[in-house]
Scaffold this active site. Structure first.
Site, mmCIF file in Angstrom:
data_model
loop_
_atom_site.group_PDB
_atom_site.id
_atom_site.type_symbol
_atom_site.label_atom_id
_atom_site.label_comp_id
_atom_site.label_asym_id
_atom_site.label_seq_id
_atom_site.Cartn_x
_atom_site.Cartn_y
_atom_site.Cartn_z
ATOM 1 N N LYS A 117 0.840 -1.213 0.000
ATOM 2 C CA LYS A 117 0.000 0.000 0.000
ATOM 3 C C LYS A 117 0.868 1.253 0.000
ATOM 4 O O LYS A 117 0.566 2.240 -0.662
ATOM 5 C CB LYS A 117 -0.910 0.007 1.239
ATOM 6 C CG LYS A 117 -2.012 -1.031 1.159
ATOM 7 C CD LYS A 117 -3.365 -0.391 1.469
ATOM 8 C CE LYS A 117 -4.539 -1.267 1.083
ATOM 9 N NZ LYS A 117 -4.690 -2.426 1.937
ATOM 10 N N LYS A 202 -6.318 -11.250 -8.311
ATOM 11 C CA LYS A 202 -7.309 -11.368 -7.240
ATOM 12 C C LYS A 202 -8.477 -10.416 -7.517
ATOM 13 O O LYS A 202 -8.244 -9.285 -7.963
ATOM 14 C CB LYS A 202 -6.666 -10.981 -5.901
ATOM 15 C CG LYS A 202 -7.569 -11.248 -4.710
ATOM 16 C CD LYS A 202 -7.067 -10.592 -3.425
ATOM 17 C CE LYS A 202 -7.760 -9.267 -3.190
ATOM 18 N NZ LYS A 202 -7.858 -8.825 -1.806
ATOM 19 N N LYS A 205 -11.831 -4.454 -5.782
ATOM 20 C CA LYS A 205 -12.393 -3.228 -6.370
ATOM 21 C C LYS A 205 -11.284 -2.311 -6.865
ATOM 22 O O LYS A 205 -11.463 -1.586 -7.819
ATOM 23 C CB LYS A 205 -13.320 -2.514 -5.383
ATOM 24 C CG LYS A 205 -12.713 -2.235 -4.045
ATOM 25 C CD LYS A 205 -13.774 -2.178 -2.960
ATOM 26 C CE LYS A 205 -13.127 -2.373 -1.605
ATOM 27 N NZ LYS A 205 -14.023 -2.837 -0.576
HETATM 28 P P1 ADP Z 1 -11.099 -5.430 -1.536
HETATM 29 O O1 ADP Z 1 -9.887 -6.338 -1.635
HETATM 30 O O2 ADP Z 1 -12.009 -5.559 -2.719
HETATM 31 O O3 ADP Z 1 -10.716 -4.008 -1.198
HETATM 32 P P2 ADP Z 1 -11.731 -5.713 1.291
HETATM 33 O O4 ADP Z 1 -10.294 -5.554 1.574
HETATM 34 O O5 ADP Z 1 -12.686 -4.640 1.770
HETATM 35 O O6 ADP Z 1 -11.950 -5.954 -0.282
HETATM 36 O O7 ADP Z 1 -12.177 -7.131 1.876
HETATM 37 C C1 ADP Z 1 -13.379 -7.412 2.577
HETATM 38 C C2 ADP Z 1 -13.462 -8.915 2.859
HETATM 39 O O8 ADP Z 1 -13.593 -9.641 1.630
HETATM 40 C C3 ADP Z 1 -12.246 -9.506 3.559
HETATM 41 O O9 ADP Z 1 -12.669 -10.538 4.433
HETATM 42 C C4 ADP Z 1 -11.449 -10.103 2.432
HETATM 43 O O10 ADP Z 1 -10.617 -11.170 2.860
HETATM 44 C C5 ADP Z 1 -12.548 -10.608 1.520
HETATM 45 N N1 ADP Z 1 -12.110 -10.621 0.114
HETATM 46 C C6 ADP Z 1 -11.753 -9.538 -0.629
HETATM 47 N N2 ADP Z 1 -11.418 -9.916 -1.887
HETATM 48 C C7 ADP Z 1 -11.551 -11.275 -1.933
HETATM 49 C C8 ADP Z 1 -11.371 -12.267 -2.956
HETATM 50 N N3 ADP Z 1 -10.991 -11.939 -4.189
HETATM 51 N N4 ADP Z 1 -11.605 -13.567 -2.636
HETATM 52 C C9 ADP Z 1 -12.008 -13.922 -1.398
HETATM 53 N N5 ADP Z 1 -12.206 -13.034 -0.392
HETATM 54 C C10 ADP Z 1 -11.993 -11.724 -0.646
#
Ligand code: ADP
Length: 332
Positions: A117, A202, A205
């Site tokens: 990050k 992965k 968003k």
């Molecule tokens: P992003 O990676 O889209 O910013 P967040 O960090 O807000 O999403 O993650 C929210 C939840 O969703 C966490 O528990 C995270 O482990 C899960 N998560 C996010 N992306 C994935 C993915 N591609 N596959 C499985 N779980 C995910």
């Protein structure tokens, strides 16, 4: 044990929409745990959103309403589970501050996602102080509820480890057993623990490679049509490599016949178009109840749910803070 059935989990309100990775990795587990009778605390982490969105903060409040809609549409029942916004329960800030005094800096600098990050943000003159403290705030979010477990996707594992370390260190420093280690509840099915995006990175968003729970059937179809497939499979008869193809990965997640579909793809007796057609049908059917539920929820319903959720969360959070202050010898 008194807090044995409590579960805490959350998502950041960096976006108004949750994607199917968030659902498969975390939210779907929350719904299962709720149905098994666990006491669920489903948080929307708006302060965490600020670590990367402080220049864009005006959308964060609106995003919270939309994320809460996704929680409820996906099956979180506000009658059973507390749905709340982090900043509405100020105890999260107090515990964060106290943990920031007890957590060694070296632990935070070694968190792998911090380095990533930091590189994205571009230099310490732009990097907010809160970014380094992200896992400390996340630990406060969790330990305030002294939960049995925390259900999240695979990517969150390093943050959960540091959280248990911060809790153990607190116990040792103040000779208490207040914070017992919580379990990491990551889906056993690796396909769900880390859902690939439409481009096979992965799903996230920040990569703009998502299928959102609130996408319409047509939007979902258009996204599937544009998804990454085996680059060397030009004609139907060319052999596919399902392991590297996003459409095949989603078939594995959602289609009961994925094994034969993969075999035919490999054997060159099935083309990408057929895979996509079948996936669109299955996925739209899978998402239909979530979309229908979403359409029936108003903003006022959600505000009400968040208000009551915060009240319930505050009961647990304030009881923990009393114990924390007492363990540290602070005046009540
Ligand atoms: P992003 O990676 O889209 O910013 P967040 O960090 O807000 O999403 O993650 C929210 C939840 O969703 C966490 O528990 C995270 O482990 C899960 N998560 C996010 N992306 C994935 C993915 N591609 N596959 C499985 N779980 C995910």
């Amino acid at each position: 044990m008194e807090h044995n059935k409590r579960i805490l989990s959350g998502m950041r309100s960096t976006n108004p929409k949750l994607h199917i990775g968030n659902y498969e990795g975390a939210l779907r587990n929350w719904v299962d745990l709720q149905e098994q009778g666990y006491e669920m605390y489903c948080m929307i982490a708006d302060w965490h959103a600020l670590t990367t969105m402080f220049e864009d903060s005006s959308v964060i409040g609106r995003n919270c309403l939309e994320v809460a809609k996704d929680y409820v549409s996906a099956g979180i029942d506000p009658g059973k589970s507390a749905v709340f916004v982090q900043s509405n329960v100020k105890e999260h800030a107090e515990l964060h501050l106290l943990f920031s005094m007890t957590t060694p800096l070296g632990w935070l600098e070694r968190v792998p996602t911090y380095k990533e990050k930091q590189a994205d943000i571009g230099g310490t003159e732009r990097e907010p102080y809160g970014l380094l403290g992200y896992p400390v705030l996340q630990t406060a979010d969790i330990l305030l509820y002294r939960p049995y477990g925390v259900p999240v996707g695979r990517d969150q594992a390093p943050h959960l480890e540091i959280g248990n370390d911060i809790g153990t260190r607190f116990n040792r420093l103040f000779s208490t057993d207040l914070f017992q280690p919580y379990k990491y509840m990551i889906p056993e099915d690796e396909n769900r623990a880390k859902v690939p995006g439409l481009d096979m990175r992965k799903m996230s968003k920040s990569y703009d490679n998502c299928i959102y729970l609130s996408d319409s059937a047509d939007e979902t179809a258009a996204k599937v049509k544009s998804a990454f497939t085996t680059p060397t499979k030009i004609k139907l008869s060319d052999p596919g490599i399902p392991e590297g193809c996003a459409v095949c990965q989603y078939l594995k997640l959602y289609s009961p016949n994925w094994e034969s579909q993969w075999q035919e793809d490999r054997d060159g007796v099935r083309g990408c178009m057929q895979n996509k057609r079948e996936l669109i049908e299955i996925l739209n059917e899978y998402l239909r109840p979530i979309r229908e539920k979403r359409a029936s929820i108003s903003d006022d319903d959600i505000r009400d749910i968040l208000h009551h959720g915060a009240e319930r969360a505050r009961v647990v959070a304030s009881a923990t803070m009393e114990k924390v202050r007492s363990a540290m010898g602070l005046l009540p």
